[in-house]
Enzyme design. Structure first.
Site, PDB file in Angstrom:
ATOM      1  N   THR A   1      -4.099  -5.137  10.085  1.00 15.51           N
ATOM      2  CA  THR A   1      -3.027  -5.587  10.984  1.00 15.51           C
ATOM      3  C   THR A   1      -2.540  -4.356  11.738  1.00 15.51           C
ATOM      4  O   THR A   1      -2.029  -3.420  11.121  1.00 15.51           O
ATOM      5  CB  THR A   1      -1.856  -6.192  10.178  1.00 15.51           C
ATOM      6  OG1 THR A   1      -2.354  -7.258   9.379  1.00 15.51           O
ATOM      7  CG2 THR A   1      -0.777  -6.719  11.111  1.00 15.51           C
TER       8      THR A   1
ATOM      9  N   LYS B   1      -1.570 -12.842  14.886  1.00 18.91           N
ATOM     10  CA  LYS B   1      -1.060 -12.371  13.590  1.00 18.91           C
ATOM     11  C   LYS B   1       0.406 -11.940  13.706  1.00 18.91           C
ATOM     12  O   LYS B   1       1.251 -12.295  12.885  1.00 18.91           O
ATOM     13  CB  LYS B   1      -1.934 -11.198  13.122  1.00 18.91           C
ATOM     14  CG  LYS B   1      -1.426 -10.410  11.942  1.00 18.91           C
ATOM     15  CD  LYS B   1      -1.667 -11.116  10.632  1.00 18.91           C
ATOM     16  CE  LYS B   1      -1.015 -10.377   9.482  1.00 18.91           C
ATOM     17  NZ  LYS B   1      -1.118 -11.095   8.237  1.00 18.91           N
TER      18      LYS B   1
ATOM     19  N   LYS C   1       6.577  -3.886   8.208  1.00 18.73           N
ATOM     20  CA  LYS C   1       5.524  -3.343   9.088  1.00 18.73           C
ATOM     21  C   LYS C   1       5.191  -4.365  10.192  1.00 18.73           C
ATOM     22  O   LYS C   1       5.140  -4.022  11.378  1.00 18.73           O
ATOM     23  CB  LYS C   1       4.263  -3.046   8.261  1.00 18.73           C
ATOM     24  CG  LYS C   1       3.070  -2.669   9.127  1.00 18.73           C
ATOM     25  CD  LYS C   1       1.737  -2.674   8.383  1.00 18.73           C
ATOM     26  CE  LYS C   1       0.599  -2.601   9.392  1.00 18.73           C
ATOM     27  NZ  LYS C   1      -0.724  -2.644   8.818  1.00 18.73           N
TER      28      LYS C   1
HETATM   29  P1  NAD Z   1      -4.173  -0.608   1.052  1.00 14.83           P
HETATM   30  O1  NAD Z   1      -3.277   0.555   1.291  1.00 14.83           O
HETATM   31  O2  NAD Z   1      -4.286  -1.157  -0.327  1.00 14.83           O
HETATM   32  O3  NAD Z   1      -5.667  -0.267   1.564  1.00 14.83           O
HETATM   33  C1  NAD Z   1      -5.958   0.544   2.640  1.00 14.83           C
HETATM   34  C2  NAD Z   1      -7.096   1.455   2.211  1.00 14.83           C
HETATM   35  O4  NAD Z   1      -7.499   2.254   3.320  1.00 14.83           O
HETATM   36  C3  NAD Z   1      -6.694   2.426   1.076  1.00 14.83           C
HETATM   37  O5  NAD Z   1      -7.561   2.258  -0.022  1.00 14.83           O
HETATM   38  C4  NAD Z   1      -6.830   3.813   1.730  1.00 14.83           C
HETATM   39  O6  NAD Z   1      -7.275   4.811   0.838  1.00 14.83           O
HETATM   40  C5  NAD Z   1      -7.855   3.532   2.813  1.00 14.83           C
HETATM   41  N1  NAD Z   1      -7.837   4.515   3.875  1.00 14.83           N
HETATM   42  C6  NAD Z   1      -6.767   5.021   4.542  1.00 14.83           C
HETATM   43  N2  NAD Z   1      -7.160   5.903   5.465  1.00 14.83           N
HETATM   44  C7  NAD Z   1      -8.525   5.962   5.383  1.00 14.83           C
HETATM   45  C8  NAD Z   1      -9.514   6.709   6.075  1.00 14.83           C
HETATM   46  N3  NAD Z   1      -9.180   7.568   7.032  1.00 14.83           N
HETATM   47  N4  NAD Z   1     -10.796   6.528   5.727  1.00 14.83           N
HETATM   48  C9  NAD Z   1     -11.139   5.654   4.758  1.00 14.83           C
HETATM   49  N5  NAD Z   1     -10.242   4.911   4.053  1.00 14.83           N
HETATM   50  C10 NAD Z   1      -8.950   5.085   4.374  1.00 14.83           C
HETATM   51  O7  NAD Z   1      -3.686  -1.741   2.070  1.00 14.83           O
HETATM   52  P2  NAD Z   1      -4.072  -3.300   2.038  1.00 14.83           P
HETATM   53  O8  NAD Z   1      -2.991  -4.060   1.345  1.00 14.83           O
HETATM   54  O9  NAD Z   1      -5.491  -3.425   1.612  1.00 14.83           O
HETATM   55  O10 NAD Z   1      -3.931  -3.667   3.592  1.00 14.83           O
HETATM   56  C11 NAD Z   1      -4.921  -3.337   4.536  1.00 14.83           C
HETATM   57  C12 NAD Z   1      -4.567  -3.969   5.861  1.00 14.83           C
HETATM   58  O11 NAD Z   1      -4.463  -5.382   5.700  1.00 14.83           O
HETATM   59  C13 NAD Z   1      -3.211  -3.514   6.430  1.00 14.83           C
HETATM   60  O12 NAD Z   1      -3.337  -3.350   7.819  1.00 14.83           O
HETATM   61  C14 NAD Z   1      -2.273  -4.649   6.069  1.00 14.83           C
HETATM   62  O13 NAD Z   1      -1.174  -4.747   6.963  1.00 14.83           O
HETATM   63  C15 NAD Z   1      -3.209  -5.839   6.174  1.00 14.83           C
HETATM   64  N6  NAD Z   1      -2.803  -7.000   5.366  1.00 14.83           N
HETATM   65  C16 NAD Z   1      -2.399  -6.839   4.077  1.00 14.83           C
HETATM   66  C17 NAD Z   1      -2.026  -7.962   3.339  1.00 14.83           C
HETATM   67  C18 NAD Z   1      -1.564  -7.825   1.897  1.00 14.83           C
HETATM   68  O14 NAD Z   1      -1.020  -8.798   1.349  1.00 14.83           O
HETATM   69  N7  NAD Z   1      -1.798  -6.684   1.244  1.00 14.83           N
HETATM   70  C19 NAD Z   1      -2.091  -9.237   3.910  1.00 14.83           C
HETATM   71  C20 NAD Z   1      -2.554  -9.363   5.231  1.00 14.83           C
HETATM   72  C21 NAD Z   1      -2.911  -8.233   5.950  1.00 14.83           C
END
Ligand code: NAD
Length: 293
Positions: free
Chosen positions: A92, A167, A242
């Site tokens: 997102t 979204k 966010k």
């Molecule tokens: P998260 O923080 O668990 O996962 C993100 C991952 O990206 C982490 O493991 C981090 O180490 C990795 N990362 C960061 N920078 C990096 C880089 N430069 N290279 C490689 N890896 C890197 O977050 P999440 O909950 O998995 O969410 C991910 C996305 O999905 C976000 O944009 C969030 O807004 C969206 N989202 C989350 C949810 C939810 O319920 N968690 C629901 C819908 C959408």
């Protein structure tokens, strides 16, 4: 078919595993050791860098925390992706960075799609996510087999950026409606109206909405809602903040009027600043009610 998958966190980890289960060969990269180990345990081949993960991939998927991080990762990996490959961002992110990423991909001869999700970690694990996609029809058609392996409902919302727009607008409705429902329960308490009575009436009347009937912010009427589980997320207030901030940035950039979106953003900012960003976003009820549910 080989998929390069970058960002194996709470969402990306289980999504990558569902691709493995569906028979795709997945080359994954993340910076966090625990995320890498969990992915490897589920059959993902680990790469040492993002560039290594995308080498030879037919499709690349990114699932990252924010727009600036997503764009910097794309700037790093796009030159290493084979010409004609499809690149999909499921994070997102803000509309500006999303459009810049599409332009970057096009200039390198890649087909690209923004495909953010709703459904949370539970949906990512169960492969029941909803995908809202922006990009060409060709990109959407090519992405379908992969998105179907990770989710249930796929909507092609329009050109580049349309998935993120959908979204952001959806989650602005969610943030506002959760506050509206919480305020109504707070008022009902003060008026001596039972919570169950308000639920029974509003869930069958014009006040009906997802925040009430599926995710009720007070304990009792909907046993599966986080209110019955100490407001353990679910969907954390920090993530709602966010998305609301993204809605306000988009609104400002586009010249839209979103006063309730702004008010919802301020209320979730206060919740986050009070150290409650890790609680489920429906715990806004307790803040508005001034005490425990
Ligand atoms: P998260 O923080 O668990 O996962 C993100 C991952 O990206 C982490 O493991 C981090 O180490 C990795 N990362 C960061 N920078 C990096 C880089 N430069 N290279 C490689 N890896 C890197 O977050 P999440 O909950 O998995 O969410 C991910 C996305 O999905 C976000 O944009 C969030 O807004 C969206 N989202 C989350 C949810 C939810 O319920 N968690 C629901 C819908 C959408």
């Amino acid at each position: 078919m080989t998929v390069g998958f970058i960002g194996l966190g709470n969402m990306g980890g289980p999504m990558a595993l569902n691709l493995v289960k569906a028979g795709f060969r997945v080359q994954g990269f993340d910076m966090v050791p625990a995320a890498k180990e969990a992915a490897q345990g589920g059959g993902v081949t680990l790469a040492a860098t993002g560039r290594e993960a995308v080498a030879g991939a037919d499709v690349v998927i990114t699932m990252l925390p924010s727009g600036p991080i997503m764009l910097s990762v794309w700037q790093d990996i796009v030159p290493a992706v084979g010409k004609g490959a499809l690149i999909i961002d499921c994070s997102t992110v803000d509309i500006d960075n999303c459009r810049k990423a599409h332009e970057l991909a096009a200039s390198a001869g890649l087909v690209s799609l923004d495909a953010p999700v709703s459904g949370g970690v539970g949906g990512a694990v169960a492969a029941t996510l909803t995908f809202m996609a922006g990009g060409s029809t060709e990109a959407f058609e090519r992405a379908k087999p992969l998105l179907s392996a990770m989710g249930k409902n796929l909507t092609h919302c329009g050109d580049a950026g349309a998935g993120q727009a959908a979204k952001i607008c959806n989650n602005m409705i969610l943030g506002i409606s959760m506050i509206a429902v919480s305020e109504a329960f707070g008022l009902a308490d003060k008026l001596g109206l039972s919570r169950q009575a308000l639920f029974d009436v509003a869930s069958k009347s014009s006040g009906q909405c997802w925040s009430l009937t599926t995710y009720c912010p007070v304990p009792g009427p909907v046993p599966t809602s986080p209110a019955n589980n100490g407001y353990k997320p679910g969907f954390a207030a920090a993530l709602m903040l966010k998305d609301l901030r993204l809605s306000q940035a988009a609104s400002e950039g586009a010249g839209a009027q979103t006063p309730l979106g702004a008010a919802a953003t301020a209320l979730y900012e206060a919740m986050d600043q009070a150290g409650e960003g890790g609680r489920d976003f429906s715990a806004i009820f307790e803040r508005l009610a001034g005490g425990q549910a």
